[in-house]
Design a protein around this motif. Structure first.
Motif, PDB file in Angstrom:
ATOM      1  N   ALA A   1      -0.312  -2.727 -11.315  1.00 41.04           N
ATOM      2  CA  ALA A   1      -0.189  -1.354 -10.807  1.00 41.04           C
ATOM      3  C   ALA A   1       1.199  -0.778 -11.052  1.00 41.04           C
ATOM      4  N   LEU A   2       2.162  -1.646 -11.306  1.00 42.51           N
ATOM      5  CA  LEU A   2       3.528  -1.181 -11.549  1.00 42.51           C
ATOM      6  C   LEU A   2       3.731  -0.723 -12.994  1.00 42.51           C
ATOM      7  N   ALA A   3       2.925  -1.224 -13.913  1.00 43.73           N
ATOM      8  CA  ALA A   3       3.147  -1.007 -15.344  1.00 43.73           C
ATOM      9  C   ALA A   3       3.353   0.468 -15.730  1.00 43.73           C
TER      10      ALA A   3
ATOM     11  N   LEU B   1      13.832  12.723  -5.983  1.00 41.87           N
ATOM     12  CA  LEU B   1      14.007  11.273  -6.095  1.00 41.87           C
ATOM     13  C   LEU B   1      13.085  10.539  -5.119  1.00 41.87           C
ATOM     14  N   LEU B   2      12.535   9.407  -5.542  1.00 36.60           N
ATOM     15  CA  LEU B   2      11.765   8.528  -4.659  1.00 36.60           C
ATOM     16  C   LEU B   2      12.652   7.353  -4.259  1.00 36.60           C
TER      17      LEU B   2
ATOM     18  N   THR C   1       0.833  -1.206   0.000  1.00 39.12           N
ATOM     19  CA  THR C   1       0.000   0.000   0.000  1.00 39.12           C
ATOM     20  C   THR C   1       0.864   1.251   0.000  1.00 39.12           C
ATOM     21  N   ALA C   2       1.885   1.264   0.840  1.00 44.54           N
ATOM     22  CA  ALA C   2       2.783   2.423   0.897  1.00 44.54           C
ATOM     23  C   ALA C   2       3.528   2.605  -0.417  1.00 44.54           C
ATOM     24  N   ALA C   3       3.979   1.516  -1.001  1.00 43.61           N
ATOM     25  CA  ALA C   3       4.716   1.599  -2.259  1.00 43.61           C
ATOM     26  C   ALA C   3       3.820   2.100  -3.384  1.00 43.61           C
ATOM     27  N   ARG C   4       2.620   1.555  -3.480  1.00 42.35           N
ATOM     28  CA  ARG C   4       1.708   1.955  -4.546  1.00 42.35           C
ATOM     29  C   ARG C   4       1.349   3.440  -4.435  1.00 42.35           C
ATOM     30  N   HIS C   5       1.063   3.887  -3.214  1.00 41.03           N
ATOM     31  CA  HIS C   5       0.711   5.296  -3.002  1.00 41.03           C
ATOM     32  C   HIS C   5       1.890   6.206  -3.359  1.00 41.03           C
ATOM     33  N   ALA C   6       3.094   5.803  -2.974  1.00 46.01           N
ATOM     34  CA  ALA C   6       4.281   6.615  -3.267  1.00 46.01           C
ATOM     35  C   ALA C   6       4.498   6.738  -4.768  1.00 46.01           C
ATOM     36  N   LEU C   7       4.341   5.646  -5.496  1.00 46.90           N
ATOM     37  CA  LEU C   7       4.527   5.676  -6.942  1.00 46.90           C
ATOM     38  C   LEU C   7       3.460   6.544  -7.619  1.00 46.90           C
ATOM     39  N   GLU C   8       2.236   6.446  -7.134  1.00 46.29           N
ATOM     40  CA  GLU C   8       1.135   7.180  -7.763  1.00 46.29           C
ATOM     41  C   GLU C   8       1.184   8.675  -7.479  1.00 46.29           C
ATOM     42  N   THR C   9       1.880   9.086  -6.430  1.00 45.75           N
ATOM     43  CA  THR C   9       1.909  10.504  -6.044  1.00 45.75           C
ATOM     44  C   THR C   9       3.253  11.168  -6.331  1.00 45.75           C
TER      45      THR C   9
END
Length: 235
Positions: A69-71, A119-120, A39-47
């Motif tokens: 979701a990574l695509a 950078l993330l 959840t944390a990873a997905r939110h970080a990538l999306e924002t």
């Protein structure tokens, strides 16, 4: 040569296969297990947008668990510590992957040389703060998201004692300071190793080696570069 591998189960199995290919007999003793926070990873990538940094192959496995979701993020530039981790990221589908040849400090300097900002950093816990410290020194802007943690695994002390007594290993591989510390917290582990005069304790880096007790320092061997290829070349 009998070689004791202390890595988590998933990565330990891959190391075991490499050891077999080199003609060695692997013995597996996982001392940590990963817990992913998707959840944390997905939110970080999306924002966020722009470059991503990782300092462990475990981050790649966490990203793999995101599935479709990574695509949308596979075209983002990715910086990794070590060619092994970088190659795993490429296999996952990242199109622009750059690897540092050394540790987190060198990765930070590589990122600065490439004029990367905003950078993330997809990080784990616990971790060394070398990468983050150097980024701050270089005045890079970055965001840290802890997306996995390594939980210690406590093996049965009697099982470990039997492993180190009955046809014991010739070498023990340590890939992280955490797992090395976990190993030497096992009752009798240090004393049993002291009874093996030819034992070799092979560490991925100087930081990892710091967890080895002083009485066993003469058995230490440290990889020239912090990657598995260099580590296994010492065997």
């Amino acid at each position: 040569m009998r070689v004791l591998v202390t890595r988590p189960a998933h990565s330990g199995e891959r190391t075991a296969q490499r050891l077999r290919e080199l003609g060695h007999e692997p013995l597996l003793l996982p001392l940590a297990r990963p817990v992913h926070d998707m959840t944390a990873a997905r939110h970080a990538l999306e924002t966020t947008n722009g470059a991503i940094a990782i300092t462990s192959a475990e981050a790649v496995r966490m990203l793999q668990s995101l599935g479709e979701a990574l695509a949308p993020h596979l075209s983002r530039r990715l910086f990794a510590v070590g060619e092994t981790t970088a190659e795993e990221a490429r296999r996952l589908g990242f199109q622009s992957v750059t690897a540092s040849s050394g540790n987190g400090r060198e990765l930070a300097e590589l990122i600065a040389t490439n004029n990367v900002d905003r950078l993330l950093y997809l990080a784990g816990s616990p971790r060394a703060e070398t990468f983050e410290t150097r980024l701050k020194e270089l005045e890079r802007h970055f965001r840290v998201i802890e997306c996995y943690r390594m939980e210690p695994v406590a093996p049965n002390p009697e099982t470990v004692a039997a492993l180190l007594t009955n046809n014991p290993p010739d070498a023990v591989l340590f890939y992280s300071r955490q797992t090395a510390g976990n190993f030497f917290r096992i009752p009798q582990a240090e004393s049993l190793l002291l009874q093996l005069p030819k034992i070799r304790l092979i560490c991925l880096s100087n930081t990892v080696a710091e967890a080895v007790p002083p009485a066993l320092k003469t058995a230490l061997e440290i990889s020239q570069m912090p990657d598995e290829k260099n580590l296994l070349s010492l065997l």
